[in-house]
Design a protein around this motif. Structure first.
Motif, mmCIF file in Angstrom:
data_model
loop_
_atom_site.group_PDB
_atom_site.id
_atom_site.type_symbol
_atom_site.label_atom_id
_atom_site.label_comp_id
_atom_site.label_asym_id
_atom_site.label_seq_id
_atom_site.Cartn_x
_atom_site.Cartn_y
_atom_site.Cartn_z
ATOM 1 N N ARG A 154 0.843 -1.196 0.000
ATOM 2 C CA ARG A 154 0.000 0.000 0.000
ATOM 3 C C ARG A 154 0.885 1.256 0.000
ATOM 4 O O ARG A 154 1.782 1.399 0.830
ATOM 5 N N VAL A 155 0.587 2.110 -0.971
ATOM 6 C CA VAL A 155 1.377 3.346 -1.099
ATOM 7 C C VAL A 155 0.665 4.445 -0.304
ATOM 8 O O VAL A 155 -0.505 4.753 -0.598
ATOM 9 N N PRO A 156 1.292 5.032 0.672
ATOM 10 C CA PRO A 156 0.611 6.116 1.419
ATOM 11 C C PRO A 156 0.514 7.375 0.561
ATOM 12 O O PRO A 156 1.312 7.609 -0.345
ATOM 13 N N PRO A 157 -0.518 8.238 0.772
ATOM 14 C CA PRO A 157 -0.642 9.479 -0.011
ATOM 15 C C PRO A 157 0.471 10.479 0.372
ATOM 16 O O PRO A 157 1.092 10.367 1.421
ATOM 17 N N PRO A 158 0.725 11.425 -0.518
ATOM 18 C CA PRO A 158 1.715 12.466 -0.165
ATOM 19 C C PRO A 158 1.274 13.225 1.095
ATOM 20 O O PRO A 158 0.069 13.325 1.393
ATOM 21 N N PRO A 159 2.215 13.789 1.837
ATOM 22 C CA PRO A 159 1.846 14.421 3.109
ATOM 23 C C PRO A 159 0.973 15.654 2.955
ATOM 24 O O PRO A 159 0.060 15.857 3.742
ATOM 25 N N ASN A 160 1.184 16.497 1.967
ATOM 26 C CA ASN A 160 0.454 17.767 1.844
ATOM 27 C C ASN A 160 -0.648 17.711 0.794
ATOM 28 O O ASN A 160 -1.186 18.743 0.410
ATOM 29 N N GLU A 161 -0.968 16.601 0.276
ATOM 30 C CA GLU A 161 -1.987 16.495 -0.794
ATOM 31 C C GLU A 161 -3.288 15.990 -0.191
ATOM 32 O O GLU A 161 -3.299 15.001 0.552
ATOM 33 N N PRO A 162 -4.385 16.707 -0.461
ATOM 34 C CA PRO A 162 -5.658 16.246 0.105
ATOM 35 C C PRO A 162 -6.057 14.906 -0.515
ATOM 36 O O PRO A 162 -5.682 14.566 -1.630
ATOM 37 N N PRO A 163 -6.818 14.181 0.215
ATOM 38 C CA PRO A 163 -7.259 12.885 -0.345
ATOM 39 C C PRO A 163 -8.190 13.084 -1.540
ATOM 40 O O PRO A 163 -8.875 14.088 -1.662
ATOM 41 N N SER A 164 -8.140 12.167 -2.419
ATOM 42 C CA SER A 164 -8.968 12.248 -3.634
ATOM 43 C C SER A 164 -10.443 12.055 -3.268
ATOM 44 O O SER A 164 -10.789 11.283 -2.358
ATOM 45 N N PRO A 165 -11.346 12.813 -3.937
ATOM 46 C CA PRO A 165 -12.788 12.663 -3.635
ATOM 47 C C PRO A 165 -13.295 11.296 -4.061
ATOM 48 O O PRO A 165 -12.746 10.652 -4.954
ATOM 49 N N PRO A 166 -14.355 10.858 -3.442
ATOM 50 C CA PRO A 166 -14.917 9.558 -3.854
ATOM 51 C C PRO A 166 -15.503 9.645 -5.259
ATOM 52 O O PRO A 166 -15.881 10.710 -5.739
ATOM 53 N N PRO A 167 -15.595 8.586 -5.945
ATOM 54 C CA PRO A 167 -16.160 8.623 -7.303
ATOM 55 C C PRO A 167 -17.636 8.982 -7.255
ATOM 56 O O PRO A 167 -18.344 8.693 -6.292
ATOM 57 N N PRO A 168 -18.109 9.677 -8.285
ATOM 58 C CA PRO A 168 -19.529 10.068 -8.302
ATOM 59 C C PRO A 168 -20.410 8.829 -8.416
ATOM 60 O O PRO A 168 -20.025 7.804 -8.977
ATOM 61 N N PRO A 169 -21.603 8.911 -7.884
ATOM 62 C CA PRO A 169 -22.508 7.750 -7.994
ATOM 63 C C PRO A 169 -22.926 7.546 -9.447
ATOM 64 O O PRO A 169 -22.951 8.473 -10.248
ATOM 65 N N PRO A 170 -23.259 6.371 -9.805
ATOM 66 C CA PRO A 170 -23.682 6.125 -11.194
ATOM 67 C C PRO A 170 -25.010 6.806 -11.479
ATOM 68 O O PRO A 170 -25.847 6.985 -10.596
ATOM 69 N N PRO A 171 -25.207 7.270 -12.697
ATOM 70 C CA PRO A 171 -26.474 7.933 -13.038
ATOM 71 C C PRO A 171 -27.637 6.945 -12.933
ATOM 72 O O PRO A 171 -27.476 5.738 -13.146
ATOM 73 N N PRO A 172 -28.798 7.439 -12.591
ATOM 74 C CA PRO A 172 -29.968 6.527 -12.525
ATOM 75 C C PRO A 172 -30.309 5.999 -13.916
ATOM 76 O O PRO A 172 -30.106 6.661 -14.934
ATOM 77 N N HIS A 173 -30.821 4.844 -13.907
ATOM 78 C CA HIS A 173 -31.165 4.204 -15.183
ATOM 79 C C HIS A 173 -32.415 4.866 -15.759
ATOM 80 O O HIS A 173 -33.446 4.990 -15.094
ATOM 81 N N ALA A 174 -32.285 5.331 -16.976
ATOM 82 C CA ALA A 174 -33.427 5.939 -17.666
ATOM 83 C C ALA A 174 -34.379 4.853 -18.133
ATOM 84 O O ALA A 174 -33.961 3.759 -18.495
ATOM 85 N N PRO A 175 -35.677 5.107 -18.121
ATOM 86 C CA PRO A 175 -36.620 4.074 -18.610
ATOM 87 C C PRO A 175 -36.406 3.836 -20.093
ATOM 88 O O PRO A 175 -36.014 4.731 -20.840
ATOM 89 N N PRO A 176 -36.650 2.681 -20.533
ATOM 90 C CA PRO A 176 -36.466 2.399 -21.975
ATOM 91 C C PRO A 176 -37.474 3.189 -22.799
ATOM 92 O O PRO A 176 -38.595 3.460 -22.371
ATOM 93 N N PRO A 177 -37.052 3.640 -23.951
ATOM 94 C CA PRO A 177 -37.973 4.416 -24.804
ATOM 95 C C PRO A 177 -39.157 3.567 -25.234
ATOM 96 O O PRO A 177 -39.063 2.362 -25.430
ATOM 97 N N SER A 178 -40.298 4.245 -25.325
ATOM 98 C CA SER A 178 -41.514 3.544 -25.759
ATOM 99 C C SER A 178 -41.401 3.220 -27.235
ATOM 100 O O SER A 178 -40.801 3.965 -28.015
ATOM 101 N N PRO A 179 -41.973 2.120 -27.647
ATOM 102 C CA PRO A 179 -41.886 1.767 -29.077
ATOM 103 C C PRO A 179 -42.680 2.743 -29.918
ATOM 104 O O PRO A 179 -43.674 3.332 -29.484
ATOM 105 N N PRO A 180 -42.245 3.008 -31.125
ATOM 106 C CA PRO A 180 -42.966 3.942 -32.010
ATOM 107 C C PRO A 180 -44.339 3.385 -32.356
ATOM 108 O O PRO A 180 -44.569 2.178 -32.371
ATOM 109 N N PRO A 181 -45.296 4.274 -32.613
ATOM 110 C CA PRO A 181 -46.639 3.794 -32.982
ATOM 111 C C PRO A 181 -46.591 3.079 -34.325
ATOM 112 O O PRO A 181 -45.747 3.367 -35.171
#
Length: 251
Positions: A154-181
């Motif tokens: 395990r590599v420790p972080p540099p002494p004066n560097e802030p820790p990296s932010p956590p990764p963003p949450p995944p986007p919500p799943h969009a509903p599937p498009p409705s079929p064309p008429p």
């Protein structure tokens, strides 16, 4: 000639061995007790190694079939061999101008001394040798346990560097498009009505004194109140023809 006798009515039981030998003709055939015929036939042997008449363990002649005028012991042996388990032994008698073969079906244990008689018992084959014990299965080689790969340090972080932010949450799943008429069906013109049938040319002959010999089809025609007096309607088709109030005088 084949003749089956029971265990009790054989003639030799009613006479002594001495009288039987004297009636047969004295010293005809091999001498009683000689070993000249022992082992003569392959697959057979003489009980207790001596010639004589066949006897069961309880001193009886046993059950057998008698065949006369067989000339050789080999012929009698072949009959016994052909019957397999149904024949346990055979007895062959060679006397003055007379030969006889007995096919025995009971187990024969020993012989009695009778001049001119020889008893042969089937030689049982020796039992097969016992099978060797099965070999033990070969030992399986010991398999060492699998080694886990070493973890990276395990590599420790540099002494004066802030820790990296956590990764963003995944986007919500969009509903599937409705079929064309569904697409509308292509435009089609209205079907045209079927053409009207041509007029019946035979209708032009509808009048008094008309001759329909050349035009004989008036089926489904509307001939109401028609004047057909004295007309020739022989062999004219009039099925489903309407003739309401029509004048058909002498037609």
């Amino acid at each position: 000639t084949l003749a089956r006798r029971s265990r009790l009515d054989y003639p030799r039981k009613s006479m002594s061995l001495h009288s039987k030998a004297s009636n047969i003709g004295g010293n005809i055939g091999p001498h009683v007790g000689s070993r000249s015929h022992a082992g003569h036939l392959a697959g057979y042997h003489m009980p207790n190694g001596r010639a004589g008449g066949c006897r069961t363990v309880d001193k009886r002649v046993g059950t057998f079939e008698e065949m006369k005028w067989l000339t050789t012991e080999a012929t009698c042996a072949s009959l016994c061999t052909a019957r397999e388990q149904l024949c346990t032994a055979f007895e062959f008698a060679s006397l003055t101008g007379y030969t006889r073969c007995e096919i025995h079906t009971e187990a024969i244990s020993y012989t009695v001394p009778v001049n001119g008689y020889r008893c042969y018992v089937k030689t049982q084959p020796p039992p097969p040798p016992p099978l060797p014990p099965p070999l033990p299965p070969p030992p399986f080689p010991a398999v060492p346990p699998p080694h886990a790969p070493p973890r990276p340090p395990r590599v420790p972080p540099p002494p004066n560097e802030p820790p990296s932010p956590p990764p963003p949450p995944p986007p919500p799943h969009a509903p599937p498009p409705s079929p064309p008429p569904p697409a509308p069906p292509p435009w089609q013109p209205w079907p045209k009505p079927p053409p009207s049938p041509p007029p019946n040319p035979c209708l032009a002959l509808v009048r008094p004194r008309s001759n329909f010999e050349r035009c004989r089809y008036l089926a489904h025609a509307k001939l109401d109140r028609s004047l057909l007096m004295f007309s020739n309607l022989n062999e004219v088709t009039l099925s489903s023809t309407s003739l309401v109030a029509a004048n058909l005088t002498e037609a």
